[in-house]
Design a protein around this motif. Structure first.
Motif, PDB file in Angstrom:
ATOM      1  N   GLU A 309       1.006  -1.208  -0.082  1.00  0.00           N
ATOM      2  CA  GLU A 309       0.139   0.299   0.576  1.00  0.00           C
ATOM      3  C   GLU A 309       0.815   1.112  -0.227  1.00  0.00           C
ATOM      4  O   GLU A 309       0.480   1.996  -0.726  1.00  0.00           O
ATOM      5  CB  GLU A 309      -0.580   0.386   1.371  1.00  0.00           C
ATOM      6  CG  GLU A 309      -2.431  -0.794   1.298  1.00  0.00           C
ATOM      7  CD  GLU A 309      -2.787   0.130   0.196  1.00  0.00           C
ATOM      8  OE1 GLU A 309      -4.216   0.562   1.124  1.00  0.00           O
ATOM      9  OE2 GLU A 309      -3.506  -0.958  -0.888  1.00  0.00           O
ATOM     10  N   LEU A 423      -5.538   4.295  -6.418  1.00  0.00           N
ATOM     11  CA  LEU A 423      -6.843   4.026  -6.639  1.00  0.00           C
ATOM     12  C   LEU A 423      -7.664   4.840  -5.919  1.00  0.00           C
ATOM     13  O   LEU A 423      -7.041   5.007  -4.465  1.00  0.00           O
ATOM     14  CB  LEU A 423      -7.411   2.532  -6.628  1.00  0.00           C
ATOM     15  CG  LEU A 423      -7.086   2.219  -8.139  1.00  0.00           C
ATOM     16  CD1 LEU A 423      -7.384   0.626  -7.194  1.00  0.00           C
ATOM     17  CD2 LEU A 423      -7.364   2.784  -9.206  1.00  0.00           C
ATOM     18  N   PRO A 424      -8.504   5.982  -5.487  1.00  0.00           N
ATOM     19  CA  PRO A 424      -9.107   6.661  -4.668  1.00  0.00           C
ATOM     20  C   PRO A 424     -10.224   5.815  -3.957  1.00  0.00           C
ATOM     21  O   PRO A 424     -10.894   4.750  -4.700  1.00  0.00           O
ATOM     22  CB  PRO A 424     -10.132   7.654  -5.588  1.00  0.00           C
ATOM     23  CG  PRO A 424     -10.800   7.034  -7.202  1.00  0.00           C
ATOM     24  CD  PRO A 424      -9.361   6.080  -7.234  1.00  0.00           C
ATOM     25  N   LYS A 425      -9.862   5.485  -2.623  1.00  0.00           N
ATOM     26  CA  LYS A 425     -10.633   4.710  -2.067  1.00  0.00           C
ATOM     27  C   LYS A 425     -10.279   5.691  -0.039  1.00  0.00           C
ATOM     28  O   LYS A 425      -9.609   6.299  -0.005  1.00  0.00           O
ATOM     29  CB  LYS A 425     -10.329   3.248  -1.864  1.00  0.00           C
ATOM     30  CG  LYS A 425      -8.735   3.312  -1.436  1.00  0.00           C
ATOM     31  CD  LYS A 425      -8.203   1.740  -1.346  1.00  0.00           C
ATOM     32  CE  LYS A 425      -7.061   1.702  -1.228  1.00  0.00           C
ATOM     33  NZ  LYS A 425      -6.349  -0.242  -1.056  1.00  0.00           N
ATOM     34  N   LYS A 426     -10.947   5.235   0.500  1.00  0.00           N
ATOM     35  CA  LYS A 426     -11.336   5.570   2.090  1.00  0.00           C
ATOM     36  C   LYS A 426     -10.227   5.301   2.949  1.00  0.00           C
ATOM     37  O   LYS A 426      -8.836   6.100   2.969  1.00  0.00           O
ATOM     38  CB  LYS A 426     -12.054   5.597   3.169  1.00  0.00           C
ATOM     39  CG  LYS A 426     -13.490   6.186   2.042  1.00  0.00           C
ATOM     40  CD  LYS A 426     -14.768   6.134   3.244  1.00  0.00           C
ATOM     41  CE  LYS A 426     -15.021   6.893   4.237  1.00  0.00           C
ATOM     42  NZ  LYS A 426     -15.642   6.619   5.709  1.00  0.00           N
ATOM     43  N   HIS A 427      -9.712   3.423   2.724  1.00  0.00           N
ATOM     44  CA  HIS A 427      -8.370   3.483   3.608  1.00  0.00           C
ATOM     45  C   HIS A 427      -8.860   1.785   3.144  1.00  0.00           C
ATOM     46  O   HIS A 427     -10.023   0.975   2.578  1.00  0.00           O
ATOM     47  CB  HIS A 427      -8.506   3.206   4.833  1.00  0.00           C
ATOM     48  CG  HIS A 427      -9.922   2.912   5.556  1.00  0.00           C
ATOM     49  ND1 HIS A 427     -10.058   2.035   5.884  1.00  0.00           N
ATOM     50  CD2 HIS A 427     -10.650   3.911   6.575  1.00  0.00           C
ATOM     51  CE1 HIS A 427     -11.207   1.666   6.230  1.00  0.00           C
ATOM     52  NE2 HIS A 427     -11.669   3.095   6.480  1.00  0.00           N
ATOM     53  N   SER A 428      -7.553   1.350   3.454  1.00  0.00           N
ATOM     54  CA  SER A 428      -7.536   0.205   3.664  1.00  0.00           C
ATOM     55  C   SER A 428      -7.942  -0.586   4.697  1.00  0.00           C
ATOM     56  O   SER A 428      -8.228  -0.089   5.326  1.00  0.00           O
ATOM     57  CB  SER A 428      -5.778  -0.611   3.462  1.00  0.00           C
ATOM     58  OG  SER A 428      -5.684  -2.146   3.481  1.00  0.00           O
ATOM     59  N   THR A 429      -8.202  -2.184   4.394  1.00  0.00           N
ATOM     60  CA  THR A 429      -9.515  -2.900   4.659  1.00  0.00           C
ATOM     61  C   THR A 429      -8.644  -4.031   5.423  1.00  0.00           C
ATOM     62  O   THR A 429      -8.683  -4.877   6.536  1.00  0.00           O
ATOM     63  CB  THR A 429     -11.271  -3.400   4.737  1.00  0.00           C
ATOM     64  OG1 THR A 429     -10.796  -4.252   3.322  1.00  0.00           O
ATOM     65  CG2 THR A 429     -11.539  -2.333   4.108  1.00  0.00           C
TER      66      THR A 429
END
Length: 431
Positions: A309, A423-429
């Protein structure tokens, strides 16, 4: 308030231990207090807070005041701490929280829950924007322990107790980055650590004058990094890896060094913590890899995700073995490293030497059991060497120890302007 009353109030506050601690923490004459006269009931708020410079660098800080209501958290103290966090966010400067308290002001009832929630929310808002350091000087229990541990790094005096349980007994040191000998040592180590922190996520860490590496260095890392520049983190946790900060030609880098064998769960946690911090503040990560994999699935998952990440500069140097999951997680394309190097006489393999020999060349292993290890080692030299890995494009280059510092210095300089769009995203899970 009359001038006389103001002078009297200042003198009263200046006598407290918290005021002495925080003024000594900042550079002489630089500390400016905020919300000085905020009241909590009949007393002044149970913390001293303000801003100034530490080693010439801007910093915000608060110190719980054990002399006022035992430093207990209250809505007044929470408002004071929130103001510190807000100013740090607006101005992009680190926050140091000094914890010296016996809990919360229980007589405030449910208002205490709101107070704790306010502080936790403020700390979470700053996470990844400005560095946060917690210094625990005495008991830090319950919700206060959660607040302190929400910082990027926790420094704890050896005799202090950091625990989510409010009962007696020793707390957990797994979230502590540095254990200091005493209160004075804890504050000194916090000041030292600030020298490796950028002011915020849009600035760079402060440079220092270059030092040459240690002569006759006992390990590869010591032979590469500026002498005397290392700060060890989580050194009391785990046995198969070391992490921390150091300087390379005066520039701050994060350092991960694995020590052979399989990585254990605590080591996976501290590697993940360091890599994620370095990524948030664009500090290069240099990994010195010598590992046969992981002995814990959770550690393997979190370390793999942290490397994959992160978009900061990442350089891996294989110093011994890079076997299977260790290589995948911390080197090459899986870790999205910018450069993977290897020293001569290293091993790069999907399996251990013995297992690889049995799987890839079973006919060669048809020898007496006593001879199998020697045959496997010879097979590894021929088939699992750094040179074979370079031929297969698994590593970018092979360097000697004598060449390594120069190679790393050039690589870090060239990669300083690295920019990666994700890539646009809030955060990794994953983690």
């Amino acid at each position: 308030m009359s001038t006389e009353k103001i002078t009297q109030a200042k003198a009263e506050i200046a006598k407290t231990s918290a005021y002495k601690i925080i003024t000594e923490f900042f550079d002489e004459g630089s500390f400016l207090e905020i919300n000085t006269y905020a009241k909590s009931g009949d007393d002044y708020a149970e913390a001293v807070a303000g801003y100034g410079s530490v080693n010439g660098l801007p910093c915000y800080a608060f110190c719980q005041n054990i002399d006022v209501a035992k430093g207990a958290m209250s809505k007044a103290q929470a408002a004071k701490l929130k103001k510190v966090y807000e100013l740090a966010l607006k101005n992009g400067a680190p926050v140091v929280g000094i914890y010296d308290s016996l809990g919360g002001k229980l007589k405030e009832g449910n208002e205490l829950l709101t107070a704790y929630g306010t502080v936790l929310n403020s700390a979470s808002t700053l996470s990844g924007v400005v560095p946060q350091i917690s210094v625990v000087l005495s008991d830090c229990l319950g919700t206060s322990a959660i607040t302190a541990s929400s910082a990027d790094f926790v420094i704890k005096a050896k005799d202090a107790n950091l625990s989510v349980s409010t009962g007696s007994g020793e707390g957990c040191n797994c979230s502590v980055a540095i254990i200091a000998e005493d209160k004075e040592d804890a504050l000194s180590k916090a000041k030292d650590l600030l020298l490796y922190m950028p002011s915020n996520n849009l600035s760079t860490a402060p440079c220092a004058e270059e030092n040459l590496p240690m002569q006759d260095a006992p390990c590869v890392v010591c032979a590469v990094m500026d002498e005397g520049s290392d700060i060890k983190l989580y050194d009391h946790i785990g046995e198969t890896a070391k992490v921390g900060f150091a300087r390379l030609q005066g520039e701050v880098v994060g350092v991960v060094q694995t020590k052979g064998g399989k990585l254990q769960k605590p080591d996976g946690k501290k590697i993940t913590k360091l890599v994620k911090f370095c990524d948030a503040f664009s500090i290069p990560v240099i990994t010195f890899l010598n590992s046969e994999g992981f002995d814990c699935l959770g550690a393997a998952t979190s370390v793999t995700n942290a490397y994959a990440e992160s978009t900061t500069t990442k350089i891996t140097v294989i110093t011994g073995k890079a076997v299977g999951t260790a290589y995948i997680a911390m080197a090459g394309t899986g870790a999205q490293t910018d450069l993977t190097l290897a020293l001569p006489n290293t091993v790069v393999s999907p399996l251990s030497e013995m297992a690889a020999a049995f799987m890839m060349a079973p006919e060669k292993m048809e020898v007496p059991v006593a001879e199998q290890e020697a045959v496997a080692m010879k097979f590894a030299e021929e088939t699992l060497s750094a040179f074979k890995a370079a031929e297969d494009g698994v590593i970018e280059n092979i360097v000697t120890e004598a060449e390594l510092r120069t190679t790393l210095c050039q690589a870090v300089t060239m990669l300083m302007s690295k920019r990666v769009t994700t890539l646009p995203k809030k955060h990794s899970t994953i983690g």
